[in-house]
Design a protein around this motif. Structure first.
Motif, PDB file in Angstrom:
ATOM      1  N   VAL A 185       0.838  -1.202   0.000  1.00  0.00           N
ATOM      2  CA  VAL A 185       0.000   0.000   0.000  1.00  0.00           C
ATOM      3  C   VAL A 185       0.875   1.255   0.000  1.00  0.00           C
ATOM      4  O   VAL A 185       0.600   2.228  -0.727  1.00  0.00           O
ATOM      5  N   TYR A 186       1.930   1.224   0.779  1.00  0.00           N
ATOM      6  CA  TYR A 186       2.773   2.415   0.945  1.00  0.00           C
ATOM      7  C   TYR A 186       3.470   2.832  -0.348  1.00  0.00           C
ATOM      8  O   TYR A 186       3.489   4.017  -0.700  1.00  0.00           O
ATOM      9  N   ASN A 204       2.437  15.491  12.486  1.00  0.00           N
ATOM     10  CA  ASN A 204       1.543  14.372  12.767  1.00  0.00           C
ATOM     11  C   ASN A 204       2.123  13.017  12.355  1.00  0.00           C
ATOM     12  O   ASN A 204       1.553  11.975  12.677  1.00  0.00           O
ATOM     13  N   ILE A 205       3.225  13.027  11.615  1.00  0.00           N
ATOM     14  CA  ILE A 205       3.747  11.766  11.085  1.00  0.00           C
ATOM     15  C   ILE A 205       4.162  10.819  12.209  1.00  0.00           C
ATOM     16  O   ILE A 205       3.824   9.632  12.199  1.00  0.00           O
ATOM     17  N   GLY A 206       4.873  11.333  13.187  1.00  0.00           N
ATOM     18  CA  GLY A 206       5.314  10.494  14.300  1.00  0.00           C
ATOM     19  C   GLY A 206       4.146   9.884  15.055  1.00  0.00           C
ATOM     20  O   GLY A 206       4.173   8.691  15.413  1.00  0.00           O
ATOM     21  N   MET A 337      -6.989  -3.804   6.781  1.00  0.00           N
ATOM     22  CA  MET A 337      -7.387  -2.576   6.092  1.00  0.00           C
ATOM     23  C   MET A 337      -7.091  -1.344   6.951  1.00  0.00           C
ATOM     24  O   MET A 337      -6.670  -0.307   6.439  1.00  0.00           O
ATOM     25  N   LEU A 338      -7.277  -1.472   8.250  1.00  0.00           N
ATOM     26  CA  LEU A 338      -6.960  -0.370   9.154  1.00  0.00           C
ATOM     27  C   LEU A 338      -5.475  -0.043   9.113  1.00  0.00           C
ATOM     28  O   LEU A 338      -5.079   1.137   9.052  1.00  0.00           O
ATOM     29  N   ALA A 339      -4.634  -1.065   9.118  1.00  0.00           N
ATOM     30  CA  ALA A 339      -3.194  -0.843   9.013  1.00  0.00           C
ATOM     31  C   ALA A 339      -2.848  -0.196   7.677  1.00  0.00           C
ATOM     32  O   ALA A 339      -2.027   0.731   7.611  1.00  0.00           O
ATOM     33  N   GLY A 340      -3.493  -0.655   6.590  1.00  0.00           N
ATOM     34  CA  GLY A 340      -3.217  -0.096   5.273  1.00  0.00           C
ATOM     35  C   GLY A 340      -3.637   1.358   5.163  1.00  0.00           C
ATOM     36  O   GLY A 340      -2.900   2.192   4.608  1.00  0.00           O
ATOM     37  N   VAL A 341      -4.803   1.695   5.688  1.00  0.00           N
ATOM     38  CA  VAL A 341      -5.281   3.084   5.639  1.00  0.00           C
ATOM     39  C   VAL A 341      -4.394   3.990   6.487  1.00  0.00           C
ATOM     40  O   VAL A 341      -4.090   5.128   6.107  1.00  0.00           O
ATOM     41  N   THR A 342      -3.946   3.495   7.633  1.00  0.00           N
ATOM     42  CA  THR A 342      -3.050   4.290   8.483  1.00  0.00           C
ATOM     43  C   THR A 342      -1.744   4.587   7.752  1.00  0.00           C
ATOM     44  O   THR A 342      -1.227   5.708   7.810  1.00  0.00           O
ATOM     45  N   ILE A 346       0.067   8.119   6.468  1.00  0.00           N
ATOM     46  CA  ILE A 346       1.472   8.482   6.664  1.00  0.00           C
ATOM     47  C   ILE A 346       2.117   8.863   5.335  1.00  0.00           C
ATOM     48  O   ILE A 346       2.831   9.871   5.235  1.00  0.00           O
ATOM     49  N   ALA A 347       1.888   8.076   4.294  1.00  0.00           N
ATOM     50  CA  ALA A 347       2.470   8.364   2.980  1.00  0.00           C
ATOM     51  C   ALA A 347       1.991   9.705   2.451  1.00  0.00           C
ATOM     52  O   ALA A 347       2.776  10.487   1.891  1.00  0.00           O
ATOM     53  N   ASP A 348       0.713  10.005   2.624  1.00  0.00           N
ATOM     54  CA  ASP A 348       0.179  11.283   2.149  1.00  0.00           C
ATOM     55  C   ASP A 348       0.746  12.450   2.952  1.00  0.00           C
ATOM     56  O   ASP A 348       1.001  13.536   2.398  1.00  0.00           O
ATOM     57  N   MET A 349       0.953  12.244   4.250  1.00  0.00           N
ATOM     58  CA  MET A 349       1.560  13.314   5.044  1.00  0.00           C
ATOM     59  C   MET A 349       2.995  13.574   4.594  1.00  0.00           C
ATOM     60  O   MET A 349       3.453  14.727   4.571  1.00  0.00           O
ATOM     61  N   GLN A 350       3.709  12.532   4.251  1.00  0.00           N
ATOM     62  CA  GLN A 350       5.069  12.720   3.748  1.00  0.00           C
ATOM     63  C   GLN A 350       5.059  13.503   2.446  1.00  0.00           C
ATOM     64  O   GLN A 350       5.896  14.380   2.238  1.00  0.00           O
ATOM     65  N   ARG A 351       4.110  13.208   1.561  1.00  0.00           N
ATOM     66  CA  ARG A 351       3.998  13.955   0.306  1.00  0.00           C
ATOM     67  C   ARG A 351       3.639  15.406   0.567  1.00  0.00           C
ATOM     68  O   ARG A 351       4.205  16.324  -0.037  1.00  0.00           O
ATOM     69  N   ALA A 352       2.700  15.639   1.499  1.00  0.00           N
ATOM     70  CA  ALA A 352       2.301  17.019   1.827  1.00  0.00           C
ATOM     71  C   ALA A 352       3.438  17.778   2.483  1.00  0.00           C
ATOM     72  O   ALA A 352       3.638  18.977   2.223  1.00  0.00           O
ATOM     73  N   ALA A 353       4.219  17.109   3.329  1.00  0.00           N
ATOM     74  CA  ALA A 353       5.342  17.758   3.995  1.00  0.00           C
ATOM     75  C   ALA A 353       6.406  18.192   2.990  1.00  0.00           C
ATOM     76  O   ALA A 353       7.047  19.230   3.161  1.00  0.00           O
ATOM     77  N   ARG A 354       6.584  17.422   1.924  1.00  0.00           N
ATOM     78  CA  ARG A 354       7.563  17.819   0.902  1.00  0.00           C
ATOM     79  C   ARG A 354       7.138  19.103   0.205  1.00  0.00           C
ATOM     80  O   ARG A 354       7.971  19.923  -0.168  1.00  0.00           O
ATOM     81  N   VAL A 355       5.840  19.283   0.053  1.00  0.00           N
ATOM     82  CA  VAL A 355       5.329  20.490  -0.600  1.00  0.00           C
ATOM     83  C   VAL A 355       5.593  21.724   0.242  1.00  0.00           C
ATOM     84  O   VAL A 355       5.908  22.810  -0.260  1.00  0.00           O
ATOM     85  N   THR A 356       5.496  21.566   1.577  1.00  0.00           N
ATOM     86  CA  THR A 356       5.649  22.720   2.456  1.00  0.00           C
ATOM     87  C   THR A 356       7.084  23.096   2.725  1.00  0.00           C
ATOM     88  O   THR A 356       7.358  24.121   3.348  1.00  0.00           O
TER      89      THR A 356
END
Length: 357
Positions: A185-186, A204-206, A337-342, A346-356
């Motif tokens: 998933v990641y 929020n990543i940690g 599925m819960l582990a995958g969504v979590t 995390i992956a989306d936060m990493q992508r958003a953090a790169r933008v900022t």
């Protein structure tokens, strides 16, 4: 995860328009792993896991085709303790039922290997990803192969002395499957193109990683519950054996054995981890609401909250009804599925953090 993350950053710059088939392929592989988990759960709950007493990676893809071959498989099963102690009443037709589920489970494992390796080689030849990403992907293939070895290692524990598989090996097998699933998933989530926003996502990543670790630990704890059939007893809630904290949690010596071999303690740990996850997630949601709400990437948090609530309800229902197959399998699948969504969060936060940055 860091290696894949760095490879993903390079890959997006390399050829994001060519990565869509790769992402679809990896998501499909994650779906196939989830299907294997479902079939594996049915296999365990129907007592089918020891019906095939040998491991033949190639010839094992063909089931018995005539009465002589079926009788040979049945005779081999008759030699193990599970048949002698629990299933000596079985006819050949009864044996065919349990054989079916174990055969399908193993067949799906072989299908997963082929469905991963062939597209991987095709995409490699097409240069849809760089060598920097190819190595982590190949590592996922090796992890899948290792999962197959773990599966046979688990099955072999029930062929000579035990009447079921070792709960330790079952926990290793299920946890490895979870790690493979979330990795599948990641990687594609990290390769998603486009920008994604969020209110200070890096902080929020940690916290999300801690949540993911708790979920993985809970999946491992659930494997010990399953391996000991601990869910078949103490079928009340919220009290357990008439108390919130039952007596007998530490009766085994040395004490550590209670954590893995005492059915009472194992179920108590599984319940307690559920409460910890629920409370921890409630704090995360409350903090994020106070910090700016759930816009952008943080829209994942309320969805994760709903999944956790559903998982708690499924868990309680499974317990109160003494582990019916449908609820138990749904409970296990939803945990994955819960582990995958979590991890997607995390992956989306990493992508958003790169933008900022």
């Amino acid at each position: 995860m860091t290696t894949v993350h760095n490879a993903a950053r390079s890959q997006i710059n390399y050829a994001s328009d060519r990565l869509r088939p790769v992402r679809i392929w990896l998501y499909a592989m994650a779906g196939l792993v989830l299907l294997m988990v479902v079939v594996g759960g049915i296999t365990r709950l129907t007592g089918s896991g020891l019906s095939i007493t040998s491991w033949k990676p190639i010839s094992g893809t063909i089931p018995p085709l005539n009465d002589l071959q079926w009788q040979a498989e049945f005779d081999a099963y008759k030699q193990i303790p599970q048949y002698e102690v629990n299933n000596s009443w079985m006819s050949l037709d009864d044996f065919k039922f349990i054989y079916f589920w174990e055969f399908v489970h193993r067949l799906l494992g072989r299908l997963l290997g082929v469905a991963f390796l062939v597209p991987f080689l095709v995409f490699l030849v097409q240069k849809r990803f760089t060598p920097q990403l190819a190595w982590p992907l190949f590592g996922l293939f090796l992890l899948g192969g290792f999962q197959g070895l773990l599966g046979w290692w688990m099955v072999s524990s029930g062929l000579s002395v035990l009447t079921s598989v070792s709960q330790y090996r079952l926990a290793a097998h299920l946890t490895a499957a979870c790690l493979l699933f979330i990795a599948l998933v990641y990687v594609p989530r990290s390769l998603e193109p486009g920008r994604i926003s969020g209110v200070d996502p890096s902080r929020n990543i940690g916290s999300a990683v801690v949540l993911l670790v708790l979920v993985i630990l809970q999946i491992g704890a659930g494997a010990f519950v399953a391996g000991l059939d601990a869910g078949m007893s103490y079928n009340t809630w919220p009290l357990m054996d008439g108390a919130l904290v039952p007596n007998g949690l530490g009766v085994m010596q040395p004490f550590w054995k209670n954590l893995f071999e005492n059915a009472l303690t194992v179920q108590f740990i599984h319940r307690t981890l559920a409460y910890v996850i629920l409370a921890y997630l409630a704090v995360l949601i409350w903090q994020q609401r106070a910090a700016g709400g759930f816009s952008g990437v943080h829209g994942w948090l309320p969805r994760i909250g709903l999944l956790v609530l559903l998982q708690v309800v499924l868990g309680i229902g499974t317990l109160l009804m003494a582990v019916p197959t449908s609820l138990a399998v749904g409970h296990q699948a939803l945990a994955f599925m819960l582990a995958g969504v979590t991890l997607a969060y995390i992956a989306d936060m990493q992508r958003a953090a790169r933008v900022t940055r």
